[in-house]
Design a protein around this motif. Sequence first.
Motif, PDB file in Angstrom:
ATOM      1  N   ASN A  77      -0.314   0.018  -6.951  1.00 43.92           N
ATOM      2  CA  ASN A  77      -1.052   1.139  -6.351  1.00 43.92           C
ATOM      3  C   ASN A  77      -0.344   1.716  -5.126  1.00 43.92           C
ATOM      4  OD1 ASN A  77      -3.314   1.016  -8.158  1.00 43.92           O
ATOM      5  ND2 ASN A  77      -3.907  -0.869  -7.127  1.00 43.92           N
ATOM      6  N   ALA A  78       0.929   1.434  -4.997  1.00 38.57           N
ATOM      7  CA  ALA A  78       1.667   1.876  -3.811  1.00 38.57           C
ATOM      8  C   ALA A  78       1.879   3.388  -3.811  1.00 38.57           C
ATOM      9  CB  ALA A  78       3.016   1.167  -3.742  1.00 38.57           C
ATOM     10  N   GLU A  79       1.854   3.944  -2.619  1.00 38.64           N
ATOM     11  CA  GLU A  79       2.097   5.370  -2.414  1.00 38.64           C
ATOM     12  C   GLU A  79       3.481   5.543  -1.786  1.00 38.64           C
ATOM     13  OE1 GLU A  79       0.275   9.018   0.298  1.00 38.64           O
ATOM     14  OE2 GLU A  79      -0.462   6.986   0.585  1.00 38.64           O
ATOM     15  N   ARG A 105       3.866  -0.585   4.286  1.00 41.81           N
ATOM     16  CA  ARG A 105       2.498  -0.994   4.648  1.00 41.81           C
ATOM     17  C   ARG A 105       1.938  -1.884   3.548  1.00 41.81           C
ATOM     18  NH1 ARG A 105      -1.160   3.270   7.306  1.00 41.81           N
ATOM     19  NH2 ARG A 105      -1.821   1.340   8.237  1.00 41.81           N
ATOM     20  N   TYR A 106       1.268  -2.913   3.973  1.00 43.17           N
ATOM     21  CA  TYR A 106       0.662  -3.859   3.019  1.00 43.17           C
ATOM     22  C   TYR A 106      -0.753  -4.154   3.382  1.00 43.17           C
ATOM     23  CZ  TYR A 106       2.189  -6.983   6.732  1.00 43.17           C
ATOM     24  OH  TYR A 106       2.395  -7.568   7.940  1.00 43.17           O
ATOM     25  N   LYS A 147       0.825  -1.215   0.000  1.00 40.73           N
ATOM     26  CA  LYS A 147       0.000   0.000   0.000  1.00 40.73           C
ATOM     27  C   LYS A 147       0.855   1.259   0.000  1.00 40.73           C
ATOM     28  CE  LYS A 147      -3.999  -1.958   2.339  1.00 40.73           C
ATOM     29  NZ  LYS A 147      -4.850  -1.904   3.527  1.00 40.73           N
ATOM     30  N   SER A 148       1.923   1.258   0.813  1.00 37.99           N
ATOM     31  CA  SER A 148       2.772   2.454   0.869  1.00 37.99           C
ATOM     32  C   SER A 148       4.168   2.111   1.360  1.00 37.99           C
ATOM     33  CB  SER A 148       2.159   3.527   1.769  1.00 37.99           C
ATOM     34  OG  SER A 148       2.147   3.102   3.110  1.00 37.99           O
TER      35      SER A 148
END
Length: 80
Positions: free
Chosen positions: A60-62, A79-80, A27-28
Amino acid sequence: MHELGILRNVVGIVEQAADKNKIKAIKSITLEVGEASEAVPVYLEKLFPAVTDGHPILKNAELIIQTAGGKGLIIKEIRY
């Protein structure tokens, strides 16, 4: 431009950690960038989409950048 190499290394480290831990999507990524480091945060942000293109786990990672004192650059959180 050091930022391209830095991001390539970050992507490699994150993919290895994700594979080892059987994580399917990120995620990030939070990077802590030292104010005296040679990395320019705005360049890291602009290059991140190009570097992660072709890496499905990072689709879609930030990228989150936090500044800190010193010269260092660390991966602070994934973060996942």
